[in-house]
Design a protein around this motif. Structure first.
Motif, PDB file in Angstrom:
ATOM      1  N   ALA A  32       0.844  -1.197   0.000  1.00 21.53           N
ATOM      2  CA  ALA A  32       0.000   0.000   0.000  1.00 21.53           C
ATOM      3  C   ALA A  32       0.876   1.243   0.000  1.00 21.53           C
ATOM      4  N   VAL A  33       0.457   2.233  -0.772  1.00 20.78           N
ATOM      5  CA  VAL A  33       1.174   3.504  -0.849  1.00 20.78           C
ATOM      6  C   VAL A  33       0.157   4.609  -0.627  1.00 20.78           C
ATOM      7  N   GLU A  34       0.482   5.527   0.237  1.00 20.92           N
ATOM      8  CA  GLU A  34      -0.395   6.672   0.478  1.00 20.92           C
ATOM      9  C   GLU A  34       0.236   7.914  -0.120  1.00 20.92           C
ATOM     10  N   TYR A  35      -0.570   8.651  -0.865  1.00 22.17           N
ATOM     11  CA  TYR A  35      -0.111   9.885  -1.478  1.00 22.17           C
ATOM     12  C   TYR A  35      -0.857  11.048  -0.848  1.00 22.17           C
ATOM     13  N   GLY A  36      -0.226  12.186  -0.823  1.00 22.16           N
ATOM     14  CA  GLY A  36      -0.872  13.379  -0.302  1.00 22.16           C
ATOM     15  C   GLY A  36      -0.129  14.617  -0.752  1.00 22.16           C
ATOM     16  N   LEU A  37      -0.790  15.746  -0.629  1.00 23.17           N
ATOM     17  CA  LEU A  37      -0.170  17.012  -0.978  1.00 23.17           C
ATOM     18  C   LEU A  37       0.662  17.539   0.181  1.00 23.17           C
ATOM     19  N   LEU A  66       2.696  23.138   0.819  1.00 21.65           N
ATOM     20  CA  LEU A  66       2.812  24.058  -0.312  1.00 21.65           C
ATOM     21  C   LEU A  66       1.852  23.652  -1.428  1.00 21.65           C
ATOM     22  N   GLY A  67       1.732  22.368  -1.680  1.00 23.64           N
ATOM     23  CA  GLY A  67       0.809  21.884  -2.701  1.00 23.64           C
ATOM     24  C   GLY A  67      -0.633  22.242  -2.394  1.00 23.64           C
ATOM     25  N   THR A  68      -1.004  22.222  -1.134  1.00 31.61           N
ATOM     26  CA  THR A  68      -2.392  22.548  -0.780  1.00 31.61           C
ATOM     27  C   THR A  68      -2.729  24.005  -1.082  1.00 31.61           C
ATOM     28  N   THR A  69      -1.714  24.864  -1.198  1.00 32.85           N
ATOM     29  CA  THR A  69      -1.993  26.268  -1.536  1.00 32.85           C
ATOM     30  C   THR A  69      -2.512  26.402  -2.963  1.00 32.85           C
ATOM     31  N   LEU A  70      -2.379  25.353  -3.776  1.00 34.17           N
ATOM     32  CA  LEU A  70      -2.878  25.386  -5.150  1.00 34.17           C
ATOM     33  C   LEU A  70      -4.331  24.944  -5.267  1.00 34.17           C
ATOM     34  N   LEU A  71      -4.883  24.362  -4.226  1.00 38.26           N
ATOM     35  CA  LEU A  71      -6.245  23.835  -4.312  1.00 38.26           C
ATOM     36  C   LEU A  71      -7.267  24.913  -4.675  1.00 38.26           C
ATOM     37  N   GLU A  72      -7.222  26.036  -4.014  1.00 43.50           N
ATOM     38  CA  GLU A  72      -8.212  27.088  -4.274  1.00 43.50           C
ATOM     39  C   GLU A  72      -8.078  27.664  -5.684  1.00 43.50           C
ATOM     40  N   PRO A  73      -6.883  28.092  -6.124  1.00 43.96           N
ATOM     41  CA  PRO A  73      -6.818  28.646  -7.483  1.00 43.96           C
ATOM     42  C   PRO A  73      -7.110  27.614  -8.573  1.00 43.96           C
ATOM     43  N   LEU A  74      -6.683  26.369  -8.390  1.00 43.76           N
ATOM     44  CA  LEU A  74      -6.977  25.354  -9.403  1.00 43.76           C
ATOM     45  C   LEU A  74      -8.460  25.016  -9.443  1.00 43.76           C
ATOM     46  N   SER A  75      -9.090  24.993  -8.294  1.00 42.00           N
ATOM     47  CA  SER A  75     -10.538  24.760  -8.260  1.00 42.00           C
ATOM     48  C   SER A  75     -11.281  25.893  -8.956  1.00 42.00           C
ATOM     49  N   ALA A  76     -10.817  27.124  -8.749  1.00 42.18           N
ATOM     50  CA  ALA A  76     -11.445  28.278  -9.404  1.00 42.18           C
ATOM     51  C   ALA A  76     -11.292  28.177 -10.916  1.00 42.18           C
ATOM     52  N   MET A  77     -10.120  27.747 -11.387  1.00 38.96           N
ATOM     53  CA  MET A  77      -9.907  27.598 -12.826  1.00 38.96           C
ATOM     54  C   MET A  77     -10.805  26.501 -13.398  1.00 38.96           C
ATOM     55  N   ALA A  78     -10.926  25.400 -12.690  1.00 41.00           N
ATOM     56  CA  ALA A  78     -11.775  24.300 -13.157  1.00 41.00           C
ATOM     57  C   ALA A  78     -13.242  24.741 -13.187  1.00 41.00           C
TER      58      ALA A  78
END
Length: 66
Positions: A8-13, A16-28
């Motif tokens: 099993a491998v767990e991935y996560g942001l 710093l990566g989580t700071t992209l969630l809001e702008p990327l969601s807005a673009m989508a």
């Protein structure tokens, strides 16, 4: 002997990566809202533009030279 199940491998942001969630969601969201207009604009574009889309990146005439 081989293990039948991969480990099993767990991935996560990262934080710093989580700071992209809001702008990327807005673009989508914007892309979804304006999809009909984007499709209409694409259908209206000049046929000559389609020829330019086939030219390799960084070239003007498709020769491979800039």
């Amino acid at each position: 002997m081989f293990q039948p199940v991969p480990p099993a491998v767990e991935y996560g942001l990262t934080p710093l990566g989580t700071t992209l969630l809001e702008p990327l969601s807005a673009m989508a969201d914007r892309a979804v809202r304006h999809a009909p207009e984007t499709g209409e604009a694409r259908s209206r574009r000049a046929p000559a533009r389609e020829d330019l889309d086939r030219v390799p990146r960084g070239t003007r005439d498709g020769s491979g030279r800039a």
